[in-house]
Each structure stands twice: as structure tokens, then as C-alpha cells.
Enzyme design. Structure first.
Site, PDB file in Angstrom:
ATOM      1  N   LYS A  35      46.844  58.195  23.509  1.00  0.00           N
ATOM      2  CA  LYS A  35      47.445  59.507  23.292  1.00  0.00           C
ATOM      3  C   LYS A  35      48.749  59.347  22.508  1.00  0.00           C
ATOM      4  O   LYS A  35      49.261  58.234  22.343  1.00  0.00           O
ATOM      5  CB  LYS A  35      47.714  60.194  24.641  1.00  0.00           C
ATOM      6  N   ARG A 131      51.919  66.557  40.117  1.00  0.00           N
ATOM      7  CA  ARG A 131      51.979  67.063  38.757  1.00  0.00           C
ATOM      8  C   ARG A 131      50.673  67.804  38.475  1.00  0.00           C
ATOM      9  O   ARG A 131      50.652  69.016  38.375  1.00  0.00           O
ATOM     10  CB  ARG A 131      52.215  65.896  37.785  1.00  0.00           C
ATOM     11  N   TYR A 260      80.739  58.043  12.706  1.00  0.00           N
ATOM     12  CA  TYR A 260      81.089  59.365  13.217  1.00  0.00           C
ATOM     13  C   TYR A 260      81.824  59.265  14.550  1.00  0.00           C
ATOM     14  O   TYR A 260      81.448  58.487  15.439  1.00  0.00           O
ATOM     15  CB  TYR A 260      79.823  60.199  13.413  1.00  0.00           C
ATOM     16  N   MET A 308      72.044  59.633  10.811  1.00  0.00           N
ATOM     17  CA  MET A 308      70.686  60.071  10.497  1.00  0.00           C
ATOM     18  C   MET A 308      69.879  59.012   9.747  1.00  0.00           C
ATOM     19  O   MET A 308      68.701  58.798  10.044  1.00  0.00           O
ATOM     20  CB  MET A 308      70.721  61.364   9.681  1.00  0.00           C
TER      21      MET A 308
END
Length: 364
Positions: A35, A131, A260, A308
Site C-alpha cells: 500500500k 480501529r 532560516y 524546501m
């Protein structure tokens, strides 16, 4: 391709990890869980490479199943969450998919559908994950109803473990005991044991258990789900190597901020390398200073926030490192679990987070 960022997938290692799952499960049938695009490794390519050994494949939804069938995959494909709407049963019928059933409405949908041939159903019991799945009474009622339907062929009982990755936790045994108790009155094949259970809980799948199917997932891709190393987890082979290259090198004096937010400030003369890899590639933005990387096969660390498209690494102790040199973000040298720990996450999120900007390169 000019940009060096890539994820190299070692298919031979992938197959060895699948065969390890089979070995640890005493040769029981194993549904290779592919998956989420095979946990970021490429579902179609993984399925094709495992097609000569895999007993079945497991996916999360009909779209993932159809990707495999459209690519010509002939092995049985199991919908681990079942179908989401009744109209998906048309594709279940056409492509002979295995479907999980965990809710009454799914039982009713099957009863209202005509199939060309009976469908295989994995009936999910909620042994404590809370679940998906039936409670004990609902499980018995679902089995009774499904057994009487001509639309249903083989029935398989399944469950899922919440804490199998915790080596010292007793909850897995408690879940197994509940599951075995509710299955005791039925002569049914059993599907249990995820990667963690396969690696550490032989009572869930060993030769003397009732288990017929196991479901290896993350272990196929070489990452251990365990909260500590075990003898079996250390046998896993690395499958994905995420790599790139240095695109700039600079020298900074003490007291200079990097990146940053000025999170990292140099305390000494520091040699800094810039790597073409960032969170837009899937590398975690919140990786801490000190997260391991390897430059030219030598270990070093991230310094400064991941941006990024780039990240900065410490080259102070690597005076020979230069622009163009290879950088491993995780793989053979840098354990993906160590990177995940430094980013307060797990290897699953790192693998599945790789974006389309990063080409997958396969080797066998």
C-alpha cells in the site's frame, strides 16, 4: 538529470526481506503489503519483482489494487480496509480481489451483490486495536451470515496488533488470546502477524500456531518497526538509499548563523556544505541539528533548518569534501530509523513522504 537527488531501490534486498518473513513464519503464506505506493518504493515495480515469490499483495484501497491489476499483476490482491462503497464490488468481482470486511454494512453489501464466482473475504476481529473490526458478538454474527451466502467463497479470520513493536509489552499476547478464543469454534484460515509480530512474536505465526497468512509490511523495505534491535530485525537488508550531492561549500567564522530562523550558530570556524535535498523532496523539515548524514562515505551531521530545496551539513572535519561529492541521507550507512528519531517520527513517514521530484532508480 542534472539534479543529483534520487532514491535507489535495491530490489534484491527487498526480495530477501520477503523471504525472511516467510522463513520466520515457518513457510506460511505471506501477503506482501505494498500500500501507499509500496511505502514510497513504487508499487508496480515492487510487485513485478516479487511476482515469482509472493503469495499475494495487500493494499489499502481499490485504486491501489487497480494500479496493480492494470499493470498485469496476476497474484491475488487483498483490500486490507475492504471496500469503501458498495459499487466497488463490481471491481472486486471482475478482478477477483480479496476483500476485508469489518462492518455490518459491508456484509449487507456483499449479500446484495451478484458475483461471477464466490469472493474471498477476510473478516476482521477487533482484538484490542479499536480501529477497525467486529467485537466478539459481531464477529460471530458476521461469520454466520457470510458462511450462508453463495456470494462468499473462502472465509479467513484476521486481526491487527497495536503494540507488537514494543518488545516488552504484554498487550500483544492479550490480543492474540482474545483472537484465538473467538476463533476457537470455527475451522477457518487465520491471517495475523504484521512485520513486528513476524520479527518478535513467534506465537502469532510460528509452526505450531493456527496462522495461515502473515502480512509483512515495513520489514520488506528494510526498516525495523521494533522499539529496540532484535536478532531478527538485524537480519533486515536496506532497500532504499536516499542520496544527493553537495552543490556549494563555504567557510564561516565563529558566531555566524546558518539557515532560516538562525537555529544553528557556529561556535568555531566551520566548513559548511549545501546539499540538494529539502522538504519538497520529502526530507523532514523538522530534522534536528545533529541528524546524521554521510558525505563521501564519512559520517557527519545536519546544521541549520532544512529548507524546501536544500539543507546544510557540517564539513568541518571533512576538509576534502567538494562540490559534486555524494551525500547519503539514509540508506546503507545512515540508518533511516536514526533519521526518523531525530525528526520525532518513524521510518514509515520518511519512506512514504518521498515526493515525485525524487526519481526512483531500481537495481537488482
Amino acid at each position: 538529470m542534472a539534479r543529483a537527488a534520487k532514491a535507489t531501490i535495491n530490489l534484491a534486498a527487498l526480495k530477501q526481506n520477503y523471504l525472511l518473513a516467510k522463513e520466520l513464519a515457518g513457510g506460511k503464506q505471506a501477503a506482501a503489503i505494498i500500500k501507499a505506493n509500496a511505502y514510497g518504493h513504487g508499487a508496480v515495480q515492487v510487485a513485478r519483482y516479487l511476482s515469482d515469490v509472493a503469495d499475494a499483495f495487500g493494499v489499502a484501497c481499490i485504486e491501489e489494487a487497480m494500479e496493480l491489476k492494470d499493470a498485469g499483476i496476476e497474484q491475488p490482491v487483498a483490500l486490507l480496509e475492504g471496500f469503501f462503497t458498495a459499487d466497488e464490488l463490481e471491481l472486486v468481482n471482475e478482478h477477483k480481489l480479496i476483500t476485508a470486511v469489518h462492518s455490518d454494512w459491508q456484509v449487507e453489501a456483499i449479500a446484495s451483490t451478484t458475483f461471477d464466482q464466490p469472493v474471498t473475504v477476510w473478516v476482521k476481529f477487533d482484538s484490542g486495536m479499536h480501529r477497525l473490526g467486529f467485537d466478539a458478538d459481531g464477529f460471530r454474527q458476521a461469520l454466520q451470515t457470510l458462511k450462508e451466502l453463495p456470494q462468499v467463497g473462502q472465509l479467513v479470520a484476521m486481526t491487527h496488533y497495536a503494540c507488537a513493536d514494543e518488545v516488552e509489552c504484554e498487550y500483544t499476547q492479550q490480543q492474540l488470546n482474545k483472537f484465538l478464543a473467538v476463533c476457537a469454534d470455527y475451522d477457518l484460515p487465520v491471517c495475523t502477524a504484521n512485520s513486528a509480530a513476524i520479527l518478535h512474536w513467534p506465537e502469532t505465526h510460528g509452526k505450531n500456531t493456527c496462522t495461515d497468512w502473515v502480512r509483512p509490511g515495513i520489514m520488506l523495505y528494510g526498516a525495523s518497526p521494533m522499539d529496540q534491535n532484535t536478532e531478527n530485525s538485524q537480519r533486515l537488508q536496506t532497500v532504499m538509499t536516499l542520496s544527493s550531492a553537495l552543490i556549494a561549500v563555504r567557510e564561516l567564522e565563529p558566531g555566524e548563523p546558518i539557515g532560516y530562523g538562525r537555529r544553528f550558530v557556529t561556535e568555531q570556524p566551520t566548513r559548511v556544505g549545501v546539499v540538494a535535498m529539502g522538504y519538497a523532496d520529502g526530507y523532514p523539515r523538522h530534522a534536528k541539528d545533529g541528524t546524521p548524514v554521510a558525505v563521501n562515505d564519512k559520517m557527519t551531521r545536519i546544521i541549520g533548518k532544512v529548507s524546501m530545496d536544500m539543507m546544510t551539513v557540517d564539513l568541518t572535519d571533512l576538509p576534502d569534501a567538494q562540490i559534486g561529492d555524494p551525500v547519503e541521507l539514509w540508506g546503507e550507512q545512515v540508518d533511516v530509523n536514526d533519521v526518523a528519531s531525530c525528526a520525532d517520527t518513524i521510518a514509515y513517514t520518511l519512506y512514504t513522504g518521498i515526493t515525485r521530484r525524487v526519481p526512483l532508480v531500481y537495481k537488482s
